[in-house]
Design a protein around this motif. Structure first.
Motif, mmCIF file in Angstrom:
data_model
loop_
_atom_site.group_PDB
_atom_site.id
_atom_site.type_symbol
_atom_site.label_atom_id
_atom_site.label_comp_id
_atom_site.label_asym_id
_atom_site.label_seq_id
_atom_site.Cartn_x
_atom_site.Cartn_y
_atom_site.Cartn_z
ATOM 1 N N LEU A 71 -23.786 -26.909 12.264
ATOM 2 C CA LEU A 71 -24.273 -25.600 11.949
ATOM 3 C C LEU A 71 -24.185 -24.490 13.216
ATOM 4 O O LEU A 71 -23.776 -23.235 13.201
ATOM 5 N N GLY A 72 -24.973 -24.883 14.059
ATOM 6 C CA GLY A 72 -25.262 -24.238 15.207
ATOM 7 C C GLY A 72 -23.806 -23.878 15.989
ATOM 8 O O GLY A 72 -23.652 -22.891 16.522
ATOM 9 N N THR A 73 -23.063 -25.023 16.202
ATOM 10 C CA THR A 73 -21.842 -24.862 16.858
ATOM 11 C C THR A 73 -20.890 -24.037 16.259
ATOM 12 O O THR A 73 -19.996 -23.325 16.637
ATOM 13 N N SER A 74 -21.013 -23.999 14.686
ATOM 14 C CA SER A 74 -20.094 -23.319 13.949
ATOM 15 C C SER A 74 -20.199 -22.038 14.038
ATOM 16 O O SER A 74 -19.608 -21.030 14.079
ATOM 17 N N ILE A 75 -21.478 -21.723 13.785
ATOM 18 C CA ILE A 75 -21.996 -20.254 14.215
ATOM 19 C C ILE A 75 -21.904 -19.707 15.225
ATOM 20 O O ILE A 75 -21.322 -18.377 15.545
ATOM 21 N N MET A 76 -21.984 -20.438 16.273
ATOM 22 C CA MET A 76 -21.593 -20.031 17.596
ATOM 23 C C MET A 76 -19.915 -19.442 17.774
ATOM 24 O O MET A 76 -19.759 -18.490 18.251
ATOM 25 N N LYS A 77 -19.085 -19.998 17.104
ATOM 26 C CA LYS A 77 -17.744 -19.683 17.079
ATOM 27 C C LYS A 77 -17.461 -18.572 16.235
ATOM 28 O O LYS A 77 -16.969 -17.722 16.478
ATOM 29 N N LEU A 78 -18.301 -18.517 14.910
ATOM 30 C CA LEU A 78 -17.985 -17.620 14.045
ATOM 31 C C LEU A 78 -18.637 -16.151 14.426
ATOM 32 O O LEU A 78 -18.104 -15.166 14.261
ATOM 33 N N SER A 79 -19.787 -16.327 15.159
ATOM 34 C CA SER A 79 -20.305 -15.094 15.518
ATOM 35 C C SER A 79 -19.737 -14.160 16.711
ATOM 36 O O SER A 79 -19.899 -13.129 16.772
ATOM 37 N N GLN A 80 -18.646 -14.597 17.297
ATOM 38 C CA GLN A 80 -17.854 -13.935 18.136
ATOM 39 C C GLN A 80 -16.730 -13.184 17.599
ATOM 40 O O GLN A 80 -15.728 -12.658 18.458
ATOM 41 N N SER A 81 -16.435 -13.613 16.273
ATOM 42 C CA SER A 81 -15.393 -12.855 15.598
ATOM 43 C C SER A 81 -15.791 -11.390 15.167
ATOM 44 O O SER A 81 -17.221 -11.067 15.062
ATOM 45 N N LEU B 297 -25.512 -15.746 18.388
ATOM 46 C CA LEU B 297 -26.104 -16.861 19.552
ATOM 47 C C LEU B 297 -27.444 -17.020 19.168
ATOM 48 O O LEU B 297 -27.796 -17.998 19.484
ATOM 49 N N GLY B 298 -28.063 -16.150 18.968
ATOM 50 C CA GLY B 298 -29.900 -16.370 18.705
ATOM 51 C C GLY B 298 -29.866 -17.360 17.565
ATOM 52 O O GLY B 298 -30.711 -18.267 17.802
ATOM 53 N N VAL B 299 -29.021 -17.131 16.301
ATOM 54 C CA VAL B 299 -29.276 -18.215 15.332
ATOM 55 C C VAL B 299 -28.623 -19.520 15.916
ATOM 56 O O VAL B 299 -29.187 -20.714 15.530
ATOM 57 N N MET B 300 -27.554 -19.507 16.758
ATOM 58 C CA MET B 300 -27.179 -20.669 17.181
ATOM 59 C C MET B 300 -28.133 -21.649 17.894
ATOM 60 O O MET B 300 -28.293 -22.579 17.735
ATOM 61 N N PHE B 301 -28.874 -20.848 18.922
ATOM 62 C CA PHE B 301 -29.793 -21.421 19.750
ATOM 63 C C PHE B 301 -31.099 -21.870 19.045
ATOM 64 O O PHE B 301 -31.483 -23.128 19.278
ATOM 65 N N VAL B 302 -31.377 -21.223 17.916
ATOM 66 C CA VAL B 302 -32.328 -22.010 16.976
ATOM 67 C C VAL B 302 -31.930 -23.202 16.193
ATOM 68 O O VAL B 302 -32.588 -24.272 16.228
ATOM 69 N N PHE B 303 -30.673 -23.429 15.731
ATOM 70 C CA PHE B 303 -30.240 -24.399 15.273
ATOM 71 C C PHE B 303 -29.920 -25.504 16.268
ATOM 72 O O PHE B 303 -30.429 -26.756 15.745
ATOM 73 N N ILE B 304 -29.553 -25.478 17.495
ATOM 74 C CA ILE B 304 -29.510 -26.363 18.170
ATOM 75 C C ILE B 304 -30.639 -26.869 18.742
ATOM 76 O O ILE B 304 -30.872 -28.153 19.182
#
Length: 138
Positions: free
Chosen positions: A22-32, A43-50
């Motif tokens: 989920l964190g890695t997928s959000i990382m990619k999705l959040s850059q669109s 990126l903040g959500v990604m850091f929490v998930f990771i």
């Protein structure tokens, strides 16, 4: 209930894998440009998930061999991220990529089946403690 207690470390491990994916997928999705909350919040959500993924991974290795836990975490995580990137993010799957994923999964299974429960095998080579000053041979 006994099933959950006996297998809780595996649940921790699979939770860690899901959070990593989920964190890695959000990382990619959040850059669109379609990301509603903006790239910085993504990126903040990604850091929490990771971070939560690493926490659950740490809990899993309290009852699983580290090599097995890490092999599954990396192998299944990589496979699931690749599948999501192909199905949801428009990336392509080709034969070399597919064979590489099979190799990763096969390697994780080999590590799992080649690792015991922590009890030493009678025929296994063990590493001895280094000699301390009080035990050195004169």
């Amino acid at each position: 209930m006994l099933f959950l207690v006996r297998h809780k470390h595996w649940f921790f491990l699979f939770g860690a894998i899901i959070l990593e994916v989920l964190g890695t997928s959000i990382m990619k999705l959040s850059q669109s440009e379609d990301w509603i909350l903006g790239s910085q919040s993504g990126l903040g959500v990604m850091f929490v998930f990771i971070a939560l993924s690493y926490y659950l991974l740490a809990l899993s290795v309290t009852g699983l061999p580290v090599g097995v836990a890490f092999a599954f975490w990396e192998g299944l995580g990589l496979t699931l991220i690749t599948i999501i990137s192909v199905l949801a993010l428009g990336e392509t799957m080709n034969l070399p990529r597919f064979l590489a994923l099979l190799s990763v999964l096969f390697g994780a299974m080999l590590i799992h089946h080649g690792t015991g429960d922590g009890a030493p095998d009678k025929g296994a080579v063990t590493v001895r403690e280094p000699l301390t000053n009080s035990r050195r041979i004169a």
